[in-house]
Motif scaffolding. Structure first.
Motif, PDB file in Angstrom:
ATOM      1  N   LEU A  81       0.881  -1.186   0.094  1.00  0.00           N
ATOM      2  CA  LEU A  81       0.041  -0.101   0.189  1.00  0.00           C
ATOM      3  C   LEU A  81       0.801   1.053  -0.029  1.00  0.00           C
ATOM      4  N   GLN A  82       1.105   1.966  -1.122  1.00  0.00           N
ATOM      5  CA  GLN A  82       1.637   3.098  -1.226  1.00  0.00           C
ATOM      6  C   GLN A  82       0.758   4.393  -0.845  1.00  0.00           C
ATOM      7  N   MET A  83       1.247   4.919   0.029  1.00  0.00           N
ATOM      8  CA  MET A  83       0.468   6.091   0.671  1.00  0.00           C
ATOM      9  C   MET A  83       1.234   7.785   0.504  1.00  0.00           C
ATOM     10  N   ASN A  84       0.519   8.093  -0.281  1.00  0.00           N
ATOM     11  CA  ASN A  84       0.964   9.673  -0.474  1.00  0.00           C
ATOM     12  C   ASN A  84       0.152  10.761  -0.024  1.00  0.00           C
ATOM     13  N   SER A  85       0.560  11.921   0.152  1.00  0.00           N
ATOM     14  CA  SER A  85      -0.157  12.972   0.634  1.00  0.00           C
ATOM     15  C   SER A  85      -0.903  12.752   1.760  1.00  0.00           C
ATOM     16  N   LEU A  86      -0.385  12.134   2.793  1.00  0.00           N
ATOM     17  CA  LEU A  86      -0.824  11.678   4.198  1.00  0.00           C
ATOM     18  C   LEU A  86      -1.328  13.076   4.788  1.00  0.00           C
ATOM     19  N   ASN A  87      -2.190  12.806   5.678  1.00  0.00           N
ATOM     20  CA  ASN A  87      -2.832  13.757   6.204  1.00  0.00           C
ATOM     21  C   ASN A  87      -3.111  13.437   7.817  1.00  0.00           C
ATOM     22  N   PRO A  88      -3.502  14.113   9.014  1.00  0.00           N
ATOM     23  CA  PRO A  88      -3.265  13.513  10.035  1.00  0.00           C
ATOM     24  C   PRO A  88      -4.654  12.419  10.328  1.00  0.00           C
ATOM     25  N   GLU A  89      -5.727  12.625   9.614  1.00  0.00           N
ATOM     26  CA  GLU A  89      -6.679  11.810   9.478  1.00  0.00           C
ATOM     27  C   GLU A  89      -6.534  10.255   9.124  1.00  0.00           C
TER      28      GLU A  89
END
Length: 124
Positions: A81-89
């Motif tokens: 799972l590539q996760m980009n533009s992560l935010n606190p949510e």
């Protein structure tokens, strides 16, 4: 039986990226549809993404579309799972799951095996 082990979690600043991996072992002579779920503190576990046995079909939760990408390598028995533009949510424990179905969906009951999870924390 299939054992699933997640890795790649950690602490990242908002806007950053993480790459989660799920390694399958045990009864891997057959392939499984794979999914990722997450559970934020105080909330129920929720669907994130899924990929079919062949890898030809993927599906995502609306909250991660365009930011997360699920993929798999059947030769290595791994799902990523590539996760980009992560935010606190996006903070939570991320779980890998395997389903005997050809294509699995968003419901937990469709999955037969689960990993123990890896923590992802996104700071603002």
């Amino acid at each position: 039986q299939v054992q699933l082990v997640e890795s790649g979690g950690g602490l990242v600043q908002a806007g950053g990226s993480l790459r989660l991996s799920c390694a399958a072992s045990g009864r891997t002579s057959r392939t499984y549809a794979m999914g990722w779920f997450r559970q934020a503190p105080g909330k129920e576990r929720e669907f994130v993404a899924t990929i079919s046995r062949s890898g030809g079909h993927t599906s995502y939760a609306d909250s991660v579309k365009g930011r997360f990408t699920i993929s798999r390598d059947n030769a290595l028995n791994t799902a990523v799972l590539q996760m980009n533009s992560l935010n606190p949510e996006d903070t939570g424990v991320y779980y890998c799951a395997a389903s005997a179905r050809l294509i699995a969906g968003w419901s937990e009951i469709e999955y037969d095996y689960w990993g123990h999870g890896t923590q992802v924390t996104v700071s603002s």
